[in-house]
Enzyme design. Sequence first.
Site, PDB file in Angstrom:
ATOM      1  N   THR A 222       0.888  -1.174   0.000  1.00  0.00           N
ATOM      2  CA  THR A 222       0.000   0.000   0.000  1.00  0.00           C
ATOM      3  C   THR A 222       0.919   1.215   0.000  1.00  0.00           C
ATOM      4  O   THR A 222       2.025   1.155   0.527  1.00  0.00           O
ATOM      5  CB  THR A 222      -0.839  -0.042   1.297  1.00  0.00           C
ATOM      6  OG1 THR A 222      -1.807  -1.069   1.158  1.00  0.00           O
ATOM      7  CG2 THR A 222      -1.526   1.276   1.594  1.00  0.00           C
ATOM      8  N   THR A 273      -0.758   2.064   7.236  1.00  0.00           N
ATOM      9  CA  THR A 273      -0.692   0.849   6.407  1.00  0.00           C
ATOM     10  C   THR A 273      -0.672  -0.363   7.318  1.00  0.00           C
ATOM     11  O   THR A 273       0.028  -0.380   8.324  1.00  0.00           O
ATOM     12  CB  THR A 273       0.531   0.851   5.478  1.00  0.00           C
ATOM     13  OG1 THR A 273       0.652  -0.465   4.913  1.00  0.00           O
ATOM     14  CG2 THR A 273       1.826   1.212   6.181  1.00  0.00           C
TER      15      THR A 273
HETATM   16  N1  ASP Z   1      -4.479  -0.925   5.106  1.00  0.00           N
HETATM   17  C1  ASP Z   1      -4.719  -1.553   3.838  1.00  0.00           C
HETATM   18  C2  ASP Z   1      -6.091  -2.181   3.892  1.00  0.00           C
HETATM   19  O1  ASP Z   1      -6.434  -2.771   4.885  1.00  0.00           O
HETATM   20  C3  ASP Z   1      -3.718  -2.606   3.497  1.00  0.00           C
HETATM   21  C4  ASP Z   1      -2.288  -2.225   3.676  1.00  0.00           C
HETATM   22  O2  ASP Z   1      -1.966  -1.196   4.231  1.00  0.00           O
HETATM   23  O3  ASP Z   1      -1.436  -2.979   3.244  1.00  0.00           O
HETATM   24  O4  ASP Z   1      -6.787  -2.121   2.925  1.00  0.00           O
END
Ligand code: ASP
Length: 362
Positions: A222, A273
């Site tokens: 992300t 993230t």
């Molecule tokens: N936070 C993001 C989600 O849950 C995923 C990530 O940060 O890798 O969609």
Amino acid sequence: MLTRYLFDNLATCLFAVLACMVSVQPVGLRADDGMIQEQEQQEMKYAIAIHGGAGSSPENYSPEANESRRQSMERALEIGTEVLKNGGSALDAVEQVVVFLEDDPQFNAGRGAVFNEHGSHELDASIMDGATKDVGAVAGVSRVRNPIQLARRVMTESRHVMLGGVGAENFASRQGLIMVQPNYFDTPATLQRWMQSRQRMNGQSNNEIELKIEDTGSYYGTVGCVALDSAGNLAAATSTGGMSNKSYGRIGDSPITGAGNYADNATCAVSGTGIGEQYIRHTVCYDIAAQMQYGGKSLAEAVADNLANRLDPGDGGVIAVDRDGNIVMEFSTGGMARAAADSSGRFEVLWEEQPAGAAEGG
Ligand code: ASP
């Protein structure tokens, strides 16, 4: 005779006054110049931080892939720094950085977004202007090349703060944004990752599946960016494909203001993230700002408290910048690709792992 005497003296006086003005003027200008330069230097204070996902431990990649991802993070940092150095806005900086990373298939945002359980992609993104608290967010889009651009259009060109699915896509095409076929987002790496996730989760019911960072596909990163510009404005942007093999229709924290993204000129700008469900439950990005505003905590203290006391170990990480330009990038996972630069000359891409709880920057 007397007239002549007076005339001579008057001429001498006038000459003396003129000479004084000529000699004093440059000194006066130099002093003003100095003040202006000093003011400009003070006004040119900026800071920027970027993350490329909280699951992105270097161990998950080959040395070549690590180097290539590191180079992309460096280029993203250059793009953002260039905007801010030239007096551009924090909003433009965060948007341009995220667009660049969305176009890079090595990150789980835009091209390179992970697959959901149906083998398709649903992308989420949001942007926030700390000066006005304006927000734009999109959830579950599959045909918009750059969801962060769409999020900004939602903020500036619509009456709303969040649009989802087909309605968001229709709005994107009316706005003239670049539309793509859903398979534009496929990459061999995300496909492989998705197949591995499916194998691991095979036979388990949805309720039995425990969300762990290793299963999220966040390995692919992300992306998020926070910035303080020379006018003292803060902004945050976050974009993601979500979690690998996520349920169809699942929306994560990235488009939810206060959960995965937040900016307020009074305190800080934050991009998260990790396990989105946890960031939503604990409104992590807003809580960091609130701890500063109502609890008098520093940015580093507010971030550390969230990682230690609100989230569970291994849930993820954040990048944040406060209104004074202090940068914090912290995570409780095996790694988080991250980069930071500011007007004091800091410019670094950090790739090595960091022991959980150890804050950087300040
Ligand atoms: N936070 C993001 C989600 O849950 C995923 C990530 O940060 O890798 O969609």
